[in-house]
Scaffold this active site. Structure first.
Site, PDB file in Angstrom:
ATOM      1  N   PHE A 231      10.830  17.809 -14.294  1.00  0.00           N
ATOM      2  CA  PHE A 231      12.285  17.721 -14.239  1.00  0.00           C
ATOM      3  C   PHE A 231      12.839  16.384 -14.707  1.00  0.00           C
ATOM      4  O   PHE A 231      13.949  16.325 -15.229  1.00  0.00           O
ATOM      5  CB  PHE A 231      12.764  18.015 -12.813  1.00  0.00           C
ATOM      6  CG  PHE A 231      12.729  19.477 -12.472  1.00  0.00           C
ATOM      7  CD1 PHE A 231      13.833  20.277 -12.693  1.00  0.00           C
ATOM      8  CD2 PHE A 231      11.585  20.054 -11.947  1.00  0.00           C
ATOM      9  CE1 PHE A 231      13.814  21.632 -12.389  1.00  0.00           C
ATOM     10  CE2 PHE A 231      11.550  21.400 -11.632  1.00  0.00           C
ATOM     11  CZ  PHE A 231      12.658  22.198 -11.854  1.00  0.00           C
ATOM     12  N   HIS A 232      12.092  15.289 -14.520  1.00  0.00           N
ATOM     13  CA  HIS A 232      12.714  13.993 -14.819  1.00  0.00           C
ATOM     14  C   HIS A 232      12.853  13.727 -16.313  1.00  0.00           C
ATOM     15  O   HIS A 232      13.485  12.742 -16.701  1.00  0.00           O
ATOM     16  CB  HIS A 232      11.986  12.856 -14.094  1.00  0.00           C
ATOM     17  CG  HIS A 232      10.714  12.411 -14.739  1.00  0.00           C
ATOM     18  ND1 HIS A 232      10.247  11.128 -14.633  1.00  0.00           N
ATOM     19  CD2 HIS A 232       9.808  13.068 -15.489  1.00  0.00           C
ATOM     20  CE1 HIS A 232       9.110  11.002 -15.288  1.00  0.00           C
ATOM     21  NE2 HIS A 232       8.823  12.165 -15.810  1.00  0.00           N
ATOM     22  N   ASP A 233      12.331  14.619 -17.165  1.00  0.00           N
ATOM     23  CA  ASP A 233      12.557  14.521 -18.604  1.00  0.00           C
ATOM     24  C   ASP A 233      13.880  15.160 -19.024  1.00  0.00           C
ATOM     25  O   ASP A 233      14.226  15.103 -20.208  1.00  0.00           O
ATOM     26  CB  ASP A 233      11.431  15.218 -19.379  1.00  0.00           C
ATOM     27  CG  ASP A 233      10.130  14.431 -19.353  1.00  0.00           C
ATOM     28  OD1 ASP A 233      10.167  13.232 -19.036  1.00  0.00           O
ATOM     29  OD2 ASP A 233       9.072  15.021 -19.633  1.00  0.00           O
TER      30      ASP A 233
END
Length: 339
Positions: free
Chosen positions: A235-237
């Protein structure tokens, strides 16, 4: 009369020169090399090489045992001996540095954008593609990024033992299916399969209990009715908008009581971080913005993400750890039940 001094060269410019021109590889590992020989091997002027190396020496990179001669110190020797490290330093010093330089232009051109192709990276190159799509057209640069990811994945803070121990996997019924979404080569699934022989996994073959499947996680999840869907560092991309899309693509596959487990970054609240820790955390978060228009999230932001995706998600919180010497807190397990 004196002219004003220019700003001092940044460490990044020194790193870029050493990597781009192969200076660390030119100097023999256990011997010495005159500046003139280094310059000839690199195809550069001797005056430029002398200035570059002497600036590096002032920062403990290389040594000059006698005038005009260079030998290795620990840092360039490591770069010369570790191809992945050299590639990662090149990625950070060249690709990331230029993207960071153009970050202000990007945020001014696209105020509040959550699009992954409206970034400092996109302005720097220039391209209308996302970073991942752009790298697919640039094999050499893609290989540098891949080398960096191999180094990053080897960090002690990302050891798979934390994932294996973070949640009560053993309480799942015998034969339960775990889908490792975006699981790459399947390292997480393999580690879990070895620790919990009664479970089956989708994304390497461990007794026939693991199978790979190609899937775009922005499209509907093809494996319906699994007991657990695991997302590890996916998710952090992506910005909030795209993270919501990722979760909504999963919903049609979920049975009542299915669990979504996340293994990802959790940013501590400002009051929980020392200045030293905050510097590393905020730098990492800003880097995600520069490259992807994404970033790392605090626990409350994770909860809001699932609320935005569907009222059927019930966020159960999680637990984190921070390895010694690492600037990140990691969420080892986050349990979300879908009704």
């Amino acid at each position: 009369m004196y002219a004003p001094r220019s700003p001092p060269p940044s460490p990044t410019s020194r790193q870029l020169a050493i990597i781009r021109f192969g200076l660390a590889r030119i100097v023999p590992i256990d011997d010495e090399a005159p500046f003139a020989e280094i310059a000839a091997a690199a195809g550069l002027g001797e005056v430029h090489v002398r200035r570059l190396i002497r600036h590096a020496i002032s920062q403990h990179v290389f040594q000059e045992p006698r005038p005009g001669v260079a030998t290795h110190s620990a840092a360039p020797r490591l770069i010369a001996e570790d191809a992945d490290l050299a590639a990662w330093v090149r990625w950070r010093a060249d690709d990331c540095w230029i993207a960071a330089y153009h970050a202000c232009e990007a945020v001014a051109r696209w105020p509040g954008s959550e699009e992954p192709n409206e970034t400092g990276f996109a302005v720097a190159n220039p391209t209308s593609l996302t970073m991942f799509d752009f790298l697919a057209t640039q094999p050499e640069r893609a290989s540098r990024f891949a080398a960096g990811m191999r180094l990053y994945a080897a960090h002690s803070d990302l050891d798979l033992q934390y994932l294996v121990k973070a949640w009560s996997w053993g309480e799942l019924p015998k034969g339960a299916t775990v889908v490792d979404v975006g699981g790459s080569h399947g390292e997480a699934a393999i580690a879990l399969a070895r620790a919990y022989p009664s479970l089956s996994f989708v994304p390497a073959d461990v007794g026939g209990r693991i199978r790979y499947m190609i899937h775009d996680f922005f499209t509907e999840q093809p494996v319906h009715g699994a007991d657990v869907y695991l997302y590890r560092a996916c998710f952090h991309d992506w910005s909030h908008r795209y993270a919501v899309r990722m979760l909504q693509a999963l919903i049609p596959a979920l049975k009542a009581g299915a669990r979504v487990i996340l293994n990802d970054v959790v940013v501590p609240g400002p009051e929980e971080m020392s200045p030293g820790l905050a510097a590393g955390v905020r730098t990492g978060d800003l880097g995600m913005m520069i490259l992807f228009n994404a970033g790392d999230s605090e626990m409350a932001e994770w909860a809001r993400l699932f609320e935005a995706a569907s009222s059927g998600f019930h966020f159960k919180g999680g637990k984190g750890h921070r390895a010694q010497g690492c600037g990140f807190w990691r969420q080892s397990g986050r349990d979300i039940v879908h009704s």
